[in-house]
Enzyme design. Structure first.
Site, PDB file in Angstrom:
ATOM      1  N   HIS A  85      -7.380  51.864   5.686  1.00 24.72           N
ATOM      2  CA  HIS A  85      -6.062  51.298   6.530  1.00 24.72           C
ATOM      3  C   HIS A  85      -5.744  51.587   7.924  1.00 24.72           C
ATOM      4  CE1 HIS A  85      -5.868  48.264   2.828  1.00 24.72           C
ATOM      5  NE2 HIS A  85      -4.866  48.140   2.467  1.00 24.72           N
TER       6      HIS A  85
ATOM      7  N   HIS B  95      -0.393  42.353   4.593  1.00 23.56           N
ATOM      8  CA  HIS B  95      -0.584  42.317   4.225  1.00 23.56           C
ATOM      9  C   HIS B  95       0.780  42.098   3.157  1.00 23.56           C
ATOM     10  CE1 HIS B  95      -2.334  44.768   0.499  1.00 23.56           C
ATOM     11  NE2 HIS B  95      -2.192  45.475   1.378  1.00 23.56           N
TER      12      HIS B  95
ATOM     13  N   GLU C 233      -5.660  39.520   1.097  1.00 26.47           N
ATOM     14  CA  GLU C 233      -5.949  40.151   2.492  1.00 26.47           C
ATOM     15  C   GLU C 233      -7.508  39.628   3.084  1.00 26.47           C
ATOM     16  OE1 GLU C 233      -6.100  44.246   1.978  1.00 26.47           O
ATOM     17  OE2 GLU C 233      -4.910  44.170   0.162  1.00 26.47           O
TER      18      GLU C 233
HETATM   19  C1  FUC Z   1      -4.799  46.770  -0.595  1.00 29.20           C
HETATM   20  C2  FUC Z   1      -5.822  47.699  -1.628  1.00 29.20           C
HETATM   21  C3  FUC Z   1      -5.830  49.223  -1.904  1.00 29.20           C
HETATM   22  C4  FUC Z   1      -4.415  49.319  -1.302  1.00 29.20           C
HETATM   23  C5  FUC Z   1      -2.983  49.005  -0.881  1.00 29.20           C
HETATM   24  C6  FUC Z   1      -1.880  48.598  -0.836  1.00 29.20           C
HETATM   25  O1  FUC Z   1      -5.526  46.269   0.928  1.00 29.20           O
HETATM   26  O2  FUC Z   1      -7.590  47.630  -1.603  1.00 29.20           O
HETATM   27  O3  FUC Z   1      -6.219  49.479  -2.882  1.00 29.20           O
HETATM   28  O4  FUC Z   1      -4.440  49.914  -2.418  1.00 29.20           O
HETATM   29  O5  FUC Z   1      -3.932  47.752  -0.858  1.00 29.20           O
END
Ligand code: FUC
Length: 330
Positions: A97, A172, A293
């Site tokens: 990330h 997210h 995502e």
């Molecule tokens: C997602 C997952 C990861 C992580 C994150 C907060 O993108 O692929 O494993 O825990 O979120």
């Protein structure tokens, strides 16, 4: 202390979006349920300040945040971009990330707010300097959140660079269409014939596996809590169809459709949330939410057969995703 501003937008049907300048984060999204009550369908914390508290940050949840410069995992510590070597941050053998201080922790600038009679939108920008978190190129990013008159939230990212770099952005948000409890009784559809095979660090092997007869087959809508459900943290390769994913809750009657121009969805369902100051003090149960995502494949820089995430100075990165809400007809 960081200055944090928050903005609340509405469309003509009173759908409400709350955004913060830290991480251009979505703090809340209120839509009506089948009884006409407005419920918050994304997981959020009580105040914008809670997002910079140690207690929250150590959980690494990225609640509602903009993730970049590269969302998801990169396996190599050294990137070769345009024949030059760049070192990126690694933790537990992966880069995740965007590194230690990704876009989710940055202060974004509000460029414009337009509140019309039927729709409204806000645009925020961030300049990620050359070599920030190790990545080459000054990258200028704009994110626009639009609440449309069709009751959808459209997220548009645009980015340009002055040196060849890699970019993979996503939002997210954690969705729960009841606004509380669990998503285990939600019904899910993902228009995907293949998922990415991964190792124990969730790094792709490079192989695309068929979803056929596996727990990854969501081509026909099914209740998430099926006998094979073990939680998801997986990359679904999206089919060419217009509709990419759909989720509904019988309880609230809320349906959400997902459309995107991106090649994949990383679907993520954490098992539990720690005790955090959730908005309106709502209580979450096991499998509290699901993230869609929409993005490029993880570790594309190490897999030349994956769609490229390179961005050249002559190009504009464009990522468009729409989450459209309606009420299920009974
Ligand atoms: C997602 C997952 C990861 C992580 C994150 C907060 O993108 O692929 O494993 O825990 O979120």
């Amino acid at each position: 202390m960081a200055v944090i501003n928050t903005y609340t937008l509405k469309n003509k049907n009173n759908f409400e979006l709350e955004v913060s300048t830290i991480g251009a984060t979505i703090l809340g999204l209120k839509v009506p349920n089948k009884y006409g009550d407005f419920i918050n369908v994304v997981v959020g914390l009580n105040s914008a300040l809670d997002y910079i508290s140690e207690d929250y940050l150590e959980n690494k949840l990225y609640l509602g945040a903009t993730v970049g410069r590269y969302a998801g995992r990169i396996s190599k510590k050294e990137l070769i971009i345009a024949s030059k070597k760049y070192i990126i941050h690694h933790e537990n053998n992966i880069h995740l990330h965007g590194g230690e201080n990704g876009f989710d922790k940055k202060t974004w600038v509000v460029e414009s707010i337009e509140e019309g009679a039927t729709t409204s939108q806000i645009t925020l920008s961030y300049l990620s300097k050359h070599l920030e978190e190790g990545y080459p190129g000054n990258l200028k990013i704009f994110v626009t959140y639009t609440l449309t008159d069709k009751n959808s939230l459209k997220i548009t990212y645009r980015a340009t660079t002055d040196k060849t770099t890699i970019v993979n952005l996503t939002n997210h948000s954690y969705f729960n269409l009841n606004g509380e409890g669990s998503i285990l009784n939600h019904e899910l559809l993902i228009n995907s014939d293949f998922y990415l095979e991964v190792d124990e660090n969730l790094v792709p092997s490079g192989k695309l596996n068929s979803v056929e007869k596996t727990r990854f087959d969501y081509k026909l809508k099914k209740r998430i809590k099926n006998i094979n459900f073990k939680g998801l943290d997986d990359t679904f390769v999206l089919n060419k169809s217009k509709l990419k994913a759909e989720i509904t809750s019988e309880k609230s009657g809320v349906k959400m459709k997902v459309y995107t121009n991106q090649p994949a969805i990383v679907a993520y369902t954490p098992k539990k949330f720690k005790n955090l100051p959730f908005k309106e003090n709502v209580k979450y149960a096991d499998y509290p939410a699901i993230c869609f995502e929409t993005q490029h494949f993880p570790d594309a820089p190490s897999n030349k057969h994956f769609p490229s995430t390179e961005l050249n100075p002559s190009e504009t990165y464009l990522n468009e995703t729409t989450f459209e809400f309606s009420i299920v007809k009974e």
